[in-house]
Design a protein around this motif. Sequence first.
Motif, short mmCIF file in Angstrom:
data_model
loop_
_atom_site.label_atom_id
_atom_site.label_comp_id
_atom_site.label_asym_id
_atom_site.label_seq_id
_atom_site.Cartn_x
_atom_site.Cartn_y
_atom_site.Cartn_z
N TRP A 39 0.87 -1.08 -0.07
CA TRP A 39 -0.07 -0.04 0.12
C TRP A 39 0.75 1.43 0.04
O TRP A 39 0.53 2.20 -0.64
CB TRP A 39 -1.02 0.05 1.26
CG TRP A 39 -0.36 0.22 2.32
CD1 TRP A 39 -0.03 -0.92 3.34
CD2 TRP A 39 -0.02 1.20 3.32
NE1 TRP A 39 0.58 -0.33 4.28
CE2 TRP A 39 0.39 0.96 4.58
CE3 TRP A 39 -0.24 2.72 2.91
CZ2 TRP A 39 0.96 1.85 5.28
CZ3 TRP A 39 0.39 3.49 4.02
CH2 TRP A 39 0.65 3.17 5.15
N SER A 42 1.72 1.86 -3.35
CA SER A 42 0.46 2.63 -4.06
C SER A 42 0.39 4.04 -3.86
O SER A 42 -0.06 4.88 -4.71
CB SER A 42 -0.80 1.81 -3.44
OG SER A 42 -0.61 0.36 -3.79
N TYR A 43 0.88 4.44 -2.69
CA TYR A 43 0.72 5.84 -2.22
C TYR A 43 1.61 6.57 -3.15
O TYR A 43 1.35 7.79 -3.78
CB TYR A 43 1.06 6.06 -0.91
CG TYR A 43 -0.08 5.93 0.18
CD1 TYR A 43 -1.06 5.09 0.11
CD2 TYR A 43 -0.30 7.21 1.01
CE1 TYR A 43 -2.24 5.23 0.96
CE2 TYR A 43 -1.32 7.16 1.79
CZ TYR A 43 -2.18 6.14 1.82
OH TYR A 43 -3.16 6.31 2.88
N THR A 46 0.56 6.69 -6.74
CA THR A 46 -0.68 7.50 -6.86
C THR A 46 -0.24 9.14 -6.71
O THR A 46 -0.87 9.98 -7.84
CB THR A 46 -1.69 7.29 -6.00
OG1 THR A 46 -1.89 5.95 -5.83
CG2 THR A 46 -2.93 8.25 -5.91
N VAL A 47 0.69 9.53 -6.03
CA VAL A 47 1.15 10.74 -5.74
C VAL A 47 1.94 11.11 -7.02
O VAL A 47 1.69 12.36 -7.61
CB VAL A 47 2.06 10.94 -4.45
CG1 VAL A 47 2.64 12.33 -4.34
CG2 VAL A 47 1.11 10.77 -3.06
N LEU A 100 -5.19 -0.54 0.02
CA LEU A 100 -5.05 1.01 -0.39
C LEU A 100 -4.62 1.61 1.12
O LEU A 100 -4.75 3.20 1.20
CB LEU A 100 -6.31 1.60 -0.97
CG LEU A 100 -6.23 1.17 -2.41
CD1 LEU A 100 -7.55 1.92 -2.86
CD2 LEU A 100 -5.23 1.57 -3.28
N ILE A 111 -5.98 7.88 0.95
CA ILE A 111 -5.36 8.07 -0.45
C ILE A 111 -6.62 8.73 -1.39
O ILE A 111 -6.02 9.13 -2.61
CB ILE A 111 -4.51 6.89 -1.05
CG1 ILE A 111 -3.55 7.42 -1.98
CG2 ILE A 111 -5.27 5.82 -1.41
CD1 ILE A 111 -2.41 8.31 -1.97
N VAL A 114 -6.08 11.72 -3.64
CA VAL A 114 -5.09 11.87 -4.37
C VAL A 114 -5.28 10.95 -5.70
O VAL A 114 -4.54 11.27 -6.99
CB VAL A 114 -3.81 11.20 -3.76
CG1 VAL A 114 -2.62 11.46 -4.50
CG2 VAL A 114 -3.46 11.86 -2.41
N SER A 115 -5.98 10.14 -5.76
CA SER A 115 -6.19 9.28 -7.08
C SER A 115 -7.59 9.95 -7.79
O SER A 115 -7.54 9.93 -9.21
CB SER A 115 -6.52 7.97 -6.71
OG SER A 115 -7.47 7.52 -5.86
#
Length: 244
Positions: A39, A42-43, A46-47, A100, A111, A114-115
């Motif tokens: 996860w 993923s952060y 995504t950022v 996530l 998050i 952000v997505s």
Amino acid sequence: MSLPESLRPKNLPPVVYGCAFFFCASFFATRFAAVPGRWMLSYIATVAMALPAVLALVGAFGVWRSALALGAVSAFGYVVESVGVSTGLPYGSFAYGEELGPKVLGLVPFILPVSYVPLVVGAAAASFGKELPARVASSAALLMLIDGVLDPGAVALGFWSWSSGGTYYGVPFSNYLGWLLSGSVASLILFGTLRCRRVPDDTADSVLLSLAFWVGVDLFAGLYGAALLGVLLGVFFLYRRSTG
């Protein structure tokens, strides 16, 4: 019909190379799904995908106006997703997994904005029509199509699950009706807080990066129809980006 000058190989924008990177990253996301602490990756991803939209928006509208718009759309995203997880409206019955990371009140991952927000911004940038209602409607339709690429791949990666499944790669038709509704509201909030009817074309770069990643996930997961939809959308967004 020849390609626009900006789409010819020697003039390709940097976002194209970013798309290639995230497409390659999707292979590792699908093949190495059991990596501990995934996860956090993923952060980071995504950022990185969100940055182009945020920077382009700030460059066009300034820090405070952009912050207001991004904050308002983020707040709406949290509310509609929390209602969705709690009641099944407007998307259908679903729940987020642990992939996530931490969740707000145990419902929606931190998050999420952000997505979600860069997708709203990018869809608004690629929307069409002279009047605001047409812009909002086309933006919502584009968001629904984007989710047609994203949602099957996210289910395959375990990001969320649908209680009763669905006919489109396990996703129910109600989800897309929900995206039309929520996308209309989110787009209206964005245009309203920015006080504009046009969003700069380069704010769509985050959508292109996201589509590249999810096309890869769909392809490597065997979701070929969703992958094809993503390719067609990518071509459309790249064309809109180059022609305005």
